[in-house]
Design a protein around this motif. Sequence first.
Motif, mmCIF file in Angstrom:
data_model
loop_
_atom_site.group_PDB
_atom_site.id
_atom_site.type_symbol
_atom_site.label_atom_id
_atom_site.label_comp_id
_atom_site.label_asym_id
_atom_site.label_seq_id
_atom_site.Cartn_x
_atom_site.Cartn_y
_atom_site.Cartn_z
ATOM 1 N N ALA A 23 7.123 -3.839 6.425
ATOM 2 C CA ALA A 23 6.222 -4.985 6.384
ATOM 3 C C ALA A 23 5.370 -4.958 7.647
ATOM 4 O O ALA A 23 5.874 -4.713 8.743
ATOM 5 C CB ALA A 23 7.020 -6.284 6.296
ATOM 6 N N VAL A 24 4.076 -5.189 7.490
ATOM 7 C CA VAL A 24 3.126 -5.012 8.598
ATOM 8 C C VAL A 24 2.408 -6.324 8.892
ATOM 9 O O VAL A 24 1.988 -7.034 7.966
ATOM 10 C CB VAL A 24 2.092 -3.921 8.256
ATOM 11 N N THR A 25 2.259 -6.649 10.167
ATOM 12 C CA THR A 25 1.437 -7.768 10.625
ATOM 13 C C THR A 25 0.401 -7.213 11.591
ATOM 14 O O THR A 25 0.742 -6.508 12.545
ATOM 15 C CB THR A 25 2.283 -8.836 11.328
ATOM 16 N N VAL A 26 -0.868 -7.525 11.339
ATOM 17 C CA VAL A 26 -1.952 -7.004 12.168
ATOM 18 C C VAL A 26 -2.866 -8.150 12.583
ATOM 19 O O VAL A 26 -3.304 -8.944 11.738
ATOM 20 C CB VAL A 26 -2.778 -5.938 11.420
ATOM 21 N N SER A 27 -3.177 -8.222 13.871
ATOM 22 C CA SER A 27 -4.187 -9.160 14.370
ATOM 23 C C SER A 27 -5.537 -8.449 14.359
ATOM 24 O O SER A 27 -5.718 -7.432 15.040
ATOM 25 C CB SER A 27 -3.843 -9.620 15.787
ATOM 26 N N LEU A 28 -6.465 -8.993 13.587
ATOM 27 C CA LEU A 28 -7.767 -8.357 13.424
ATOM 28 C C LEU A 28 -8.851 -9.138 14.154
ATOM 29 O O LEU A 28 -8.878 -10.377 14.091
ATOM 30 C CB LEU A 28 -8.141 -8.287 11.942
ATOM 31 N N PRO A 29 -9.756 -8.458 14.832
ATOM 32 C CA PRO A 29 -10.947 -9.127 15.362
ATOM 33 C C PRO A 29 -11.960 -9.322 14.231
ATOM 34 O O PRO A 29 -11.796 -8.786 13.127
ATOM 35 C CB PRO A 29 -11.463 -8.123 16.399
ATOM 36 N N VAL A 65 -3.342 -10.704 9.408
ATOM 37 C CA VAL A 65 -3.076 -10.345 8.014
ATOM 38 C C VAL A 65 -1.702 -9.704 7.911
ATOM 39 O O VAL A 65 -1.195 -9.118 8.881
ATOM 40 C CB VAL A 65 -4.149 -9.386 7.455
ATOM 41 N N ARG A 66 -1.116 -9.816 6.720
ATOM 42 C CA ARG A 66 0.198 -9.235 6.453
ATOM 43 C C ARG A 66 0.136 -8.462 5.141
ATOM 44 O O ARG A 66 -0.496 -8.898 4.187
ATOM 45 C CB ARG A 66 1.260 -10.341 6.391
ATOM 46 N N PHE A 67 0.807 -7.329 5.142
ATOM 47 C CA PHE A 67 0.890 -6.487 3.946
ATOM 48 C C PHE A 67 2.066 -5.551 4.122
ATOM 49 O O PHE A 67 2.741 -5.552 5.161
ATOM 50 C CB PHE A 67 -0.414 -5.707 3.729
ATOM 51 N N GLY A 68 2.347 -4.750 3.104
ATOM 52 C CA GLY A 68 3.433 -3.784 3.177
ATOM 53 C C GLY A 68 2.930 -2.367 3.048
ATOM 54 O O GLY A 68 1.894 -2.115 2.424
ATOM 55 N N LEU A 69 3.643 -1.445 3.684
ATOM 56 C CA LEU A 69 3.369 -0.018 3.537
ATOM 57 C C LEU A 69 4.603 0.653 2.950
ATOM 58 O O LEU A 69 5.737 0.318 3.313
ATOM 59 C CB LEU A 69 3.051 0.625 4.891
ATOM 60 N N GLU A 70 4.391 1.630 2.064
ATOM 61 C CA GLU A 70 5.509 2.374 1.510
ATOM 62 C C GLU A 70 5.121 3.832 1.308
ATOM 63 O O GLU A 70 3.963 4.201 1.421
ATOM 64 C CB GLU A 70 5.987 1.755 0.194
ATOM 65 N N ASN A 71 6.131 4.648 1.043
ATOM 66 C CA ASN A 71 5.970 6.103 0.909
ATOM 67 C C ASN A 71 5.505 6.736 2.223
ATOM 68 O O ASN A 71 4.635 7.604 2.253
ATOM 69 C CB ASN A 71 5.001 6.452 -0.225
ATOM 70 N N LEU A 72 6.130 6.322 3.310
ATOM 71 C CA LEU A 72 5.747 6.799 4.635
ATOM 72 C C LEU A 72 6.623 7.970 5.064
ATOM 73 O O LEU A 72 7.807 8.032 4.728
ATOM 74 C CB LEU A 72 5.924 5.672 5.666
ATOM 75 N N PRO A 73 6.076 8.900 5.848
ATOM 76 C CA PRO A 73 6.921 9.930 6.462
ATOM 77 C C PRO A 73 7.846 9.310 7.507
ATOM 78 O O PRO A 73 7.552 8.247 8.056
ATOM 79 C CB PRO A 73 5.915 10.886 7.101
ATOM 80 N N ILE A 121 0.863 -1.186 0.000
ATOM 81 C CA ILE A 121 0.000 0.000 0.000
ATOM 82 C C ILE A 121 0.892 1.226 0.000
ATOM 83 O O ILE A 121 1.657 1.450 0.943
ATOM 84 C CB ILE A 121 -0.909 0.004 1.238
ATOM 85 N N ARG A 122 0.800 2.014 -1.054
ATOM 86 C CA ARG A 122 1.587 3.246 -1.153
ATOM 87 C C ARG A 122 0.722 4.398 -0.662
ATOM 88 O O ARG A 122 -0.305 4.731 -1.275
ATOM 89 C CB ARG A 122 2.044 3.508 -2.586
ATOM 90 N N ALA A 123 1.118 5.015 0.440
ATOM 91 C CA ALA A 123 0.364 6.139 1.001
ATOM 92 C C ALA A 123 0.505 7.356 0.097
ATOM 93 O O ALA A 123 1.621 7.747 -0.257
ATOM 94 C CB ALA A 123 0.876 6.471 2.395
ATOM 95 N N ALA A 124 -0.612 7.962 -0.299
ATOM 96 C CA ALA A 124 -0.557 9.198 -1.072
ATOM 97 C C ALA A 124 -0.306 10.401 -0.185
ATOM 98 O O ALA A 124 0.097 11.460 -0.663
ATOM 99 C CB ALA A 124 -1.851 9.394 -1.871
#
Length: 361
Positions: free
Chosen positions: A115-121, A87-95, A68-71
Amino acid sequence: MVTFSRRTLLKAMGAGTALHFLGCGGVSDADARFGRSLLPVVDQLDGGVAISAFPARLRRDGEGLLWIRAANPGLRLEFQAASATVVRFGLENLPIGARLSGTAEMVPTGPGAAAVTVSLPAGATTLRLESSATGLVRFAVVSDIHDNHKSFGAIAADIRDWNPEFVACMGDFVQSGRVAEFDDMMSQLGQLERGLYTTIGNHELFGGAADRFEELLGATNHFFSWRGVNFAMLDTGSSMIAPDAYPWLEEKLATRPPGPTLAFTHIPPLDPYGFRDHAFRSREDAEHFLQLLGEARVDHLFVGHIHSYEEYSLRGIPVHLCGGGGGQIEKLTGVGHHYLRVSVNPEAADPIHVELRQIGV
């Protein structure tokens, strides 16, 4: 006497000035880009978890991981899970220093990326970017790079040395809008090693290239707040504010959080030199825009397009013309290629400090 609405006048004069503003598009193009600016992007993560990201762009790497590229730093992620899951995903273009709210685990993978790991309910979950940083908000401003790799490389190195949280840009990364230029541009922007948040320039419209710009960088109009400072990035690539964007902008300014507010456009509403047509195509539109900013007490306006540097004011708003990111310098002001260092202290009586930074190459 026959009178016309402002929107009717804008639509009428759009075709009449098409040759002068070659490549800039007309009212319908500007409105279409604005409409797309409001749309989130959606996808599916492992386990059938739906994700909606705004404002952002999505891509998948060679291993299928969603990135996910942050605008901008106002990134909002919304998840819908049928049951509790990870769930796992990536973030880029972060401050610099950004993190996700909640209990997300973030492992840096490079400058401005994790790289992000999040535990979701089960059910809906919303996460946002945030920062634990305190004190000055520091960011760089650059515009009109025009494929000048040598000058931009020197600017990027100086920005890294200063170490701001992110970079704001007013467009014109490319010269002709060819696909190869955009691909090369993205590689060059990696030298900044931090998030870059931008609106579109008129050169990104040449040859119908706006779609490629939006695919890579995201929305051409966006509004965000970061650490007590408000930012309005506004699309003037067609030498105007899209008529459909005015109600949105008025609402954003009316409901913004407390704190200094900065606006950014590629093309200036009025040409500071007076004898060139580097401005909004309609004087009426320029006056309407400036009146809106003035009544909303916008603190500073940053513009590009003209390859010079000037400080002046419009409607009592300090304006910084910063068009020296790489394009040929147009006016012999003694200022060569340059960018701006901006520091904002939301708690100060005089909160905004702007420093011109010239780069010799």
